[in-house]
Scaffold this active site. Structure first.
Site, short mmCIF file in Angstrom:
data_model
loop_
_atom_site.label_atom_id
_atom_site.label_comp_id
_atom_site.label_asym_id
_atom_site.label_seq_id
_atom_site.Cartn_x
_atom_site.Cartn_y
_atom_site.Cartn_z
N GLU A 162 18.32 64.14 45.13
CA GLU A 162 19.27 65.15 45.53
C GLU A 162 18.49 66.02 46.59
OE1 GLU A 162 20.26 67.09 41.85
OE2 GLU A 162 21.62 65.18 40.89
N GLU A 277 24.85 56.39 38.83
CA GLU A 277 25.03 57.18 37.61
C GLU A 277 26.65 57.26 37.13
OE1 GLU A 277 23.15 61.04 37.84
OE2 GLU A 277 21.33 60.01 39.13
#
Length: 378
Positions: A162, A277
């Site tokens: 991220e 994910e």
């Protein structure tokens, strides 16, 4: 993307429209021998896996058996994050990750390490050490120690997690994290280079979220990720691929052409792509359980058909395997207006395959066959 597929998907107004899947049945072959998604994916040169919290399988043998059947790849939910590994400065706690490696070894599975550099899941001592100017030493020591310990055993690492946030004011689009404030943008270089030195054979990934949909913010995020990858590669940073978290949500605008083009651009840089994910939130869907489950499956089918059309996509990993485990049960992102729990994963709370399981299996079977990567379990 092949013309027939893009034509079929382009007419959709959004994910979840107009697709019909066969019933998932009971997840067995005609001879009643259980078959898992790992085997279906492997037949096309893909790796399928799911995130795993050790406590959940410690307390549930049936769930542990489902992971063995369904998954070629296991991802530690928390045991490889800083909070799981570093309870205090100078202290490493490897018991959880060692146990996960033991499970994988017994069942012919591999482990993807998640994650080495992230602004969340930091123990309380880390921000203080960063403010004291110790960032370079603690980051390099952490990566050399952790990746070096599992050299040759953990073949893939989410090195940086991220990294972009283009709406937070930086010209380069990077997220202003504690690491960035302490070390500058070269903290990303340090993380990848330390991981490569610690295990020259490992696959090193940049992993990020909100890259799948057709919105102005996600357009900016895709541009920021591409710019970051190009910059890292130009500096000789050893990044091998991009992970798309793919926490999908029904009701968000989807254009398969946009996503297809983006993955092609990443592949054009010589990088692999992994879906890391995957889950599908159904807060926008009303109706009974079969209606909701079919909407989840349809949503995933449109997404998977688009991404798996690219040979650079090597793996699909869900964030959990059964609805009984989902993080969405404990997070505002998972709240439905009717108060019912989300149903975002391939198996229900009774570990029965859902339409999402069938959607995954069908997408794997229909994907162009590709050569298995060297890091995939045999």
């Amino acid at each position: 993307m092949r013309a027939q597929r893009i034509g079929r998907r382009a007419v959709l107004s959004g994910l979840g429209a107009g697709l019909v899947l066969a019933s998932p049945g009971n997840g067995t072959t005609a001879g009643s021998k259980p078959i898992g998604l790992r085997a279906i994916a492997a037949s096309r040169g893909l790796a399928y896996g799911a995130a795993l919290g050790l406590r959940s399988v410690d307390e549930d043998q049936a769930l542990a058996d489902a992971y063995t059947r369904e998954c070629a790849v296991l991802v530690p939910e928390g045991d490889a994050k800083w909070a799981g590994l570093r309870p205090a400065a100078g202290v490493f706690r490897f018991d959880g990750l060692d146990r996960l490696l033991g499970i994988a070894d017994r069942h012919g599975q591999s482990v993807r390490g998640h994650t080495l550099l992230w602004h969340e899941a930091l123990p309380a001592w880390v921000p203080e050490a960063l403010r004291a100017g110790q960032g370079y030493d603690i980051l390099s020591d952490h990566i050399f120690t952790v990746v070096g310990r599992y050299r040759g055993r953990i073949p893939v690492w989410d090195v940086v997690n991220e990294a972009v946030a283009p709406d937070e004011g930086r010209e380069d689009g990077l997220r202003p994290t504690p690491w960035l404030r302490a070390l500058g943008p070269r903290c990303l270089d340090l993380a990848f280079k330390a991981a490569r030195a610690a295990d020259p054979g490992a696959v090193l990934m940049l992993n990020d979220h909100d890259l799948e949909y057709a919105s102005p913010l996600q357009d900016r995020r895709r541009r920021a990720v591409l710019r970051l990858l190009e910059t890292l590669l130009a500096r000789g940073v050893p990044v091998d691929g991009l992970g798309l978290q793919s926490h999908l949500r029904i009701g968000r605008p989807f254009d398969p052409r946009i996503l297809h083009r983006f993955i092609g651009e990443v592949g054009g840089l010589g990088l692999m792509v992994m879906i890391t994910e995957l889950d599908v939130g159904d807060a926008a869907v009303t109706g009974d359980i079969p209606t909701r489950d079919q909407a989840v499956a349809d949503h995933a089918s449109a997404f998977l058909d688009t991404v798996l059309d690219h040979a650079c996509v090597k793996a699909v990993t869900c964030w959990g395997l059964s609805d009984r485990q989902s993080w969405l049960h404990h997070h505002p992102a998972g709240w439905r207006p009717d108060g019912q729990p989300m149903r975002p994963l391939p198996l229900d709370v009774e570990l029965r395959p859902k339409p999402l399981w069938q959607a995954l299996g069908d997408a794997f079977r229909n994907a162009p066959k590709r050569s298995s990567a060297a890091w995939m379990p045999g």
